[in-house]
Write a protein that holds these residues in place. Structure first.
Motif, PDB file in Angstrom:
ATOM      1  N   ALA A 119       1.136  -1.206  -0.035  1.00  0.00           N
ATOM      2  CA  ALA A 119       0.094  -0.016   0.288  1.00  0.00           C
ATOM      3  C   ALA A 119       0.783   1.388   0.278  1.00  0.00           C
ATOM      4  O   ALA A 119       1.062   2.115  -1.124  1.00  0.00           O
ATOM      5  CB  ALA A 119      -1.253  -0.010   1.089  1.00  0.00           C
ATOM      6  N   SER A 120       2.337   0.941   0.413  1.00  0.00           N
ATOM      7  CA  SER A 120       2.823   2.577   1.619  1.00  0.00           C
ATOM      8  C   SER A 120       3.141   2.837  -0.285  1.00  0.00           C
ATOM      9  O   SER A 120       2.950   3.828  -0.883  1.00  0.00           O
ATOM     10  CB  SER A 120       3.769   2.465   2.018  1.00  0.00           C
ATOM     11  N   PHE A 123       1.421   3.791  -3.088  1.00  0.00           N
ATOM     12  CA  PHE A 123       0.477   4.964  -2.829  1.00  0.00           C
ATOM     13  C   PHE A 123       1.535   6.053  -3.336  1.00  0.00           C
ATOM     14  O   PHE A 123       1.604   6.812  -4.356  1.00  0.00           O
ATOM     15  CB  PHE A 123       0.355   5.098  -1.436  1.00  0.00           C
TER      16      PHE A 123
END
Length: 176
Positions: A119-120, A123
């Motif tokens: 996710a990081s 993103f």
């Protein structure tokens, strides 16, 4: 009596050798900084220490996954549990509530690390693709288009905050 600066009888309210120097800082701030630091340091170590000419991106991601998963399980979660007492409840900052001595806890930490890393990382890649610079681009110039440790740590902390809020909300709803 002596009027020197080193007079031990002089008490102005400040004790440089006091035990509770960090007691005025809220536990959420300490735990948040620890999560940011651990994720940023592990990212820095895995993506900077391993040469890009020798190790592929997937190799470095695997190293990041292993180190972050073990760091979450054996450093972060342990410190959060050790900080818990009657005055400050810190168990709400845990990413999940499982028996800590089981293998299920280690697998949950690895799964949590995988979700947070993906996710990081993606993103930050998305943010850079739409034209918003990362902190590394601001610090090292706009030609440096890569995910850096500070951006990764901050975004990881943001996603962790959302994860913990959702977990606490679900636990509150399940108890009702």
């Amino acid at each position: 009596m002596s009027k020197s600066k080193n007079n031990p009888n002089k008490n102005d309210g400040f004790n440089p050798y006091g035990i509770d120097k960090l007691s005025n800082i809220k536990p959420g701030v300490k735990i948040g900084f620890m999560k940011f630091w651990l994720s940023g340091a592990v990212f820095f170590m895995s993506f900077t220490a391993l040469s890009a000419s020798v190790y592929d991106v997937l190799d470095r991601m695997l190293f990041l996954f292993l180190l972050l998963g073990l760091g979450i399980e054996y450093i972060l979660n342990k410190v959060i549990i050790w900080m818990n007492n009657d005055n400050q409840k810190t168990l709400k900052y845990l990413p999940f509530h499982l028996k800590r001595s089981s293998m299920l806890s280690l697998f949950a930490s690895m799964g949590y690390a995988a979700i947070m890393i993906l996710a990081s990382y993606f993103f930050i890649e998305f943010i850079m693709s739409i034209g918003i610079p990362s902190i590394g681009m601001i610090m090292f110039g706009f030609d440096y288009k890569a995910v850096d440790a500070i951006s990764f740590g901050l975004v990881y902390l943001g996603f962790d905050y959302i994860w913990v809020l959702a977990k606490n909300y679900l636990l509150l709803k399940l108890k009702k």
